[in-house]
Design a protein around this motif. Sequence first.
Motif, PDB file in Angstrom:
ATOM      1  N   LYS A  62      -7.284   7.696  -3.202  1.00 41.78           N
ATOM      2  CA  LYS A  62      -6.683   7.360  -4.391  1.00 41.78           C
ATOM      3  C   LYS A  62      -6.891   6.284  -5.326  1.00 41.78           C
ATOM      4  CE  LYS A  62      -2.226   9.863  -4.406  1.00 41.78           C
ATOM      5  NZ  LYS A  62      -1.531   9.668  -3.084  1.00 41.78           N
ATOM      6  N   ILE A  63      -7.550   5.486  -4.318  1.00 48.16           N
ATOM      7  CA  ILE A  63      -8.368   4.514  -4.501  1.00 48.16           C
ATOM      8  C   ILE A  63      -9.839   4.878  -5.702  1.00 48.16           C
ATOM      9  CG2 ILE A  63     -10.070   1.822  -3.879  1.00 48.16           C
ATOM     10  CD1 ILE A  63      -7.343   1.697  -3.062  1.00 48.16           C
ATOM     11  N   VAL A  64     -10.269   5.751  -4.690  1.00 44.35           N
ATOM     12  CA  VAL A  64     -11.248   5.957  -5.499  1.00 44.35           C
ATOM     13  C   VAL A  64     -11.153   6.838  -6.701  1.00 44.35           C
ATOM     14  CG1 VAL A  64     -13.720   8.088  -5.658  1.00 44.35           C
ATOM     15  CG2 VAL A  64     -13.357   6.560  -3.322  1.00 44.35           C
ATOM     16  N   ASN A  65      -9.883   7.646  -6.953  1.00 42.70           N
ATOM     17  CA  ASN A  65      -9.597   7.814  -7.641  1.00 42.70           C
ATOM     18  C   ASN A  65      -8.879   7.277  -9.481  1.00 42.70           C
ATOM     19  OD1 ASN A  65     -10.007  10.608  -6.808  1.00 42.70           O
ATOM     20  ND2 ASN A  65      -7.659  11.102  -6.837  1.00 42.70           N
ATOM     21  N   GLY A  66      -8.441   6.066  -8.528  1.00 46.83           N
ATOM     22  CA  GLY A  66      -8.090   4.933  -9.758  1.00 46.83           C
ATOM     23  C   GLY A  66      -9.565   4.897 -10.266  1.00 46.83           C
ATOM     24  N   VAL A  67     -10.554   3.717  -9.062  1.00 48.87           N
ATOM     25  CA  VAL A  67     -11.234   3.463 -10.158  1.00 48.87           C
ATOM     26  C   VAL A  67     -12.788   4.120 -10.799  1.00 48.87           C
ATOM     27  CG1 VAL A  67     -13.552   2.062  -9.143  1.00 48.87           C
ATOM     28  CG2 VAL A  67     -11.930   1.442  -8.423  1.00 48.87           C
ATOM     29  N   ARG A  68     -12.731   5.509 -10.382  1.00 46.69           N
ATOM     30  CA  ARG A  68     -13.597   6.671 -11.249  1.00 46.69           C
ATOM     31  C   ARG A  68     -13.302   6.214 -12.815  1.00 46.69           C
ATOM     32  NH1 ARG A  68     -16.253  10.372  -8.179  1.00 46.69           N
ATOM     33  NH2 ARG A  68     -14.709  10.698  -6.895  1.00 46.69           N
ATOM     34  N   LEU A  83     -18.077   2.915  -1.009  1.00 39.47           N
ATOM     35  CA  LEU A  83     -18.228   2.087   0.021  1.00 39.47           C
ATOM     36  C   LEU A  83     -17.017   1.866  -0.721  1.00 39.47           C
ATOM     37  CD1 LEU A  83     -19.770   1.363   1.908  1.00 39.47           C
ATOM     38  CD2 LEU A  83     -21.457   0.173  -0.287  1.00 39.47           C
ATOM     39  N   LEU A  84     -16.566   1.332  -2.267  1.00 40.37           N
ATOM     40  CA  LEU A  84     -15.693   0.396  -2.051  1.00 40.37           C
ATOM     41  C   LEU A  84     -14.581   0.141  -1.807  1.00 40.37           C
ATOM     42  CD1 LEU A  84     -15.785  -1.303  -5.474  1.00 40.37           C
ATOM     43  CD2 LEU A  84     -13.362   0.238  -5.354  1.00 40.37           C
ATOM     44  N   ALA A  85     -14.119   1.277  -1.545  1.00 39.34           N
ATOM     45  CA  ALA A  85     -12.939   1.887  -1.072  1.00 39.34           C
ATOM     46  C   ALA A  85     -12.664   1.888   0.541  1.00 39.34           C
ATOM     47  CB  ALA A  85     -11.872   3.943  -1.451  1.00 39.34           C
ATOM     48  N   GLN A  86     -13.919   1.708   1.166  1.00 40.94           N
ATOM     49  CA  GLN A  86     -13.660   1.034   2.518  1.00 40.94           C
ATOM     50  C   GLN A  86     -13.455   0.128   2.521  1.00 40.94           C
ATOM     51  OE1 GLN A  86     -17.130   2.480   4.015  1.00 40.94           O
ATOM     52  NE2 GLN A  86     -17.399   1.020   6.057  1.00 40.94           N
ATOM     53  N   ARG A  87     -14.467  -1.331   1.415  1.00 42.75           N
ATOM     54  CA  ARG A  87     -14.659  -2.606   1.348  1.00 42.75           C
ATOM     55  C   ARG A  87     -12.733  -2.641   1.199  1.00 42.75           C
ATOM     56  NH1 ARG A  87     -18.802  -5.471  -1.946  1.00 42.75           N
ATOM     57  NH2 ARG A  87     -17.755  -6.698  -1.219  1.00 42.75           N
ATOM     58  N   GLU A  99       2.206  -3.207   5.668  1.00 42.37           N
ATOM     59  CA  GLU A  99       3.087  -3.189   4.325  1.00 42.37           C
ATOM     60  C   GLU A  99       3.153  -3.219   3.395  1.00 42.37           C
ATOM     61  OE1 GLU A  99       6.941  -0.784   4.227  1.00 42.37           O
ATOM     62  OE2 GLU A  99       7.099  -2.813   3.085  1.00 42.37           O
ATOM     63  N   LEU A 100       2.387  -2.976   1.874  1.00 40.66           N
ATOM     64  CA  LEU A 100       1.689  -3.442   0.658  1.00 40.66           C
ATOM     65  C   LEU A 100       2.229  -3.131  -0.590  1.00 40.66           C
ATOM     66  CD1 LEU A 100      -1.116  -2.100   3.044  1.00 40.66           C
ATOM     67  CD2 LEU A 100      -1.303  -5.206   1.981  1.00 40.66           C
ATOM     68  N   ASP A 101       2.781  -4.414  -2.125  1.00 45.26           N
ATOM     69  CA  ASP A 101       2.587  -3.700  -2.691  1.00 45.26           C
ATOM     70  C   ASP A 101       1.620  -3.393  -3.551  1.00 45.26           C
ATOM     71  OD1 ASP A 101       2.132  -5.664  -4.201  1.00 45.26           O
ATOM     72  OD2 ASP A 101       3.985  -6.302  -3.674  1.00 45.26           O
ATOM     73  N   ALA A 102       1.271  -1.888  -4.207  1.00 48.73           N
ATOM     74  CA  ALA A 102       0.313  -1.280  -5.516  1.00 48.73           C
ATOM     75  C   ALA A 102      -0.689  -2.392  -5.630  1.00 48.73           C
ATOM     76  CB  ALA A 102       0.309  -0.628  -6.008  1.00 48.73           C
ATOM     77  N   ASN A 103       0.173  -3.890  -6.145  1.00 43.38           N
ATOM     78  CA  ASN A 103      -0.667  -4.983  -6.659  1.00 43.38           C
ATOM     79  C   ASN A 103      -1.502  -6.023  -6.038  1.00 43.38           C
ATOM     80  OD1 ASN A 103      -0.419  -6.684  -8.959  1.00 43.38           O
ATOM     81  ND2 ASN A 103       0.748  -7.841  -7.707  1.00 43.38           N
ATOM     82  N   GLU A 104      -1.130  -5.781  -4.626  1.00 41.08           N
ATOM     83  CA  GLU A 104      -2.152  -6.137  -3.313  1.00 41.08           C
ATOM     84  C   GLU A 104      -3.314  -5.651  -3.491  1.00 41.08           C
ATOM     85  OE1 GLU A 104       0.017  -8.599  -0.122  1.00 41.08           O
ATOM     86  OE2 GLU A 104       1.444  -6.877  -1.080  1.00 41.08           O
ATOM     87  N   ILE A 105      -3.212  -4.333  -4.042  1.00 42.08           N
ATOM     88  CA  ILE A 105      -4.254  -3.262  -3.744  1.00 42.08           C
ATOM     89  C   ILE A 105      -5.233  -3.600  -4.659  1.00 42.08           C
ATOM     90  CG2 ILE A 105      -4.894  -0.467  -3.257  1.00 42.08           C
ATOM     91  CD1 ILE A 105      -3.141  -0.223  -1.335  1.00 42.08           C
ATOM     92  N   GLY A 106      -4.580  -3.578  -5.959  1.00 40.89           N
ATOM     93  CA  GLY A 106      -5.615  -3.515  -7.249  1.00 40.89           C
ATOM     94  C   GLY A 106      -5.772  -4.581  -7.428  1.00 40.89           C
ATOM     95  N   LEU A 107      -5.616  -5.659  -6.603  1.00 36.38           N
ATOM     96  CA  LEU A 107      -6.492  -6.968  -6.375  1.00 36.38           C
ATOM     97  C   LEU A 107      -7.473  -6.730  -5.347  1.00 36.38           C
ATOM     98  CD1 LEU A 107      -3.485  -9.581  -5.993  1.00 36.38           C
ATOM     99  CD2 LEU A 107      -5.272 -10.278  -7.544  1.00 36.38           C
ATOM    100  N   ALA A 108      -7.634  -6.449  -4.612  1.00 38.38           N
ATOM    101  CA  ALA A 108      -8.513  -5.964  -3.549  1.00 38.38           C
ATOM    102  C   ALA A 108      -9.473  -5.255  -3.861  1.00 38.38           C
ATOM    103  CB  ALA A 108      -8.180  -5.345  -2.123  1.00 38.38           C
ATOM    104  N   ILE A 109      -9.026  -4.633  -5.251  1.00 37.17           N
ATOM    105  CA  ILE A 109     -10.197  -3.394  -5.570  1.00 37.17           C
ATOM    106  C   ILE A 109     -11.249  -4.318  -6.421  1.00 37.17           C
ATOM    107  CG2 ILE A 109     -10.867  -1.877  -7.228  1.00 37.17           C
ATOM    108  CD1 ILE A 109      -7.810  -0.663  -6.525  1.00 37.17           C
TER     109      ILE A 109
END
Length: 165
Positions: A62-68, A83-87, A99-109
């Motif tokens: 999902k991370i890869v698809n979101g960033v692609r 590699l980015l998704a792994q990081r 448990e994380l909200d979508a916002n925290e994942i966006g920040l980590a990206i």
Amino acid sequence: MHCPFCRHQDSRVVDSRTSDDGASIRRRRQCPACNRRFSTIETASLTVVKRSGATEPFSREKIVNGVRKACQGRPVSDDDLALLAQRVEETIRGSGSAELDANEIGLAILGPLRELDEVAYLRFASVYQGFGSLEDFDAAITALRADREARDADADDRVEDAPEV
Ligand SMILES: [Zn+2]
């Protein structure tokens, strides 16, 4: 758990080892029927709480698809995205919460994406952070420039510090 070789319904743990970072446990198992050995890795499951309140398991795909989408037309390979998704996953696991909200994942990206490609970063940030005006882009670009100049200054220092040959 089932033996992956003969599908016997049970297996026994012969060894357990915690990974260096403490984030996973590797178990050696042996099948009592065929005696073959195999390993399992146990990690905490990560749950993502979406803006709608629905939850889903964290997925690198999902991370890869979101960033692609943000990387379209940019010199970014599938390996770069993996590699980015792994990081991102490492950052999230490092935070220690299950448990994380979508916002925290966006920040980590944002961090790793910025290192990967500045244009893709601006595109992603503009959607994720909801840029509403040219001023928002301007502020983000100014921050990127300031960081780049700080990096270049560091590089200059290293050259000056280098011993003369
Ligand atoms: Zn077996």
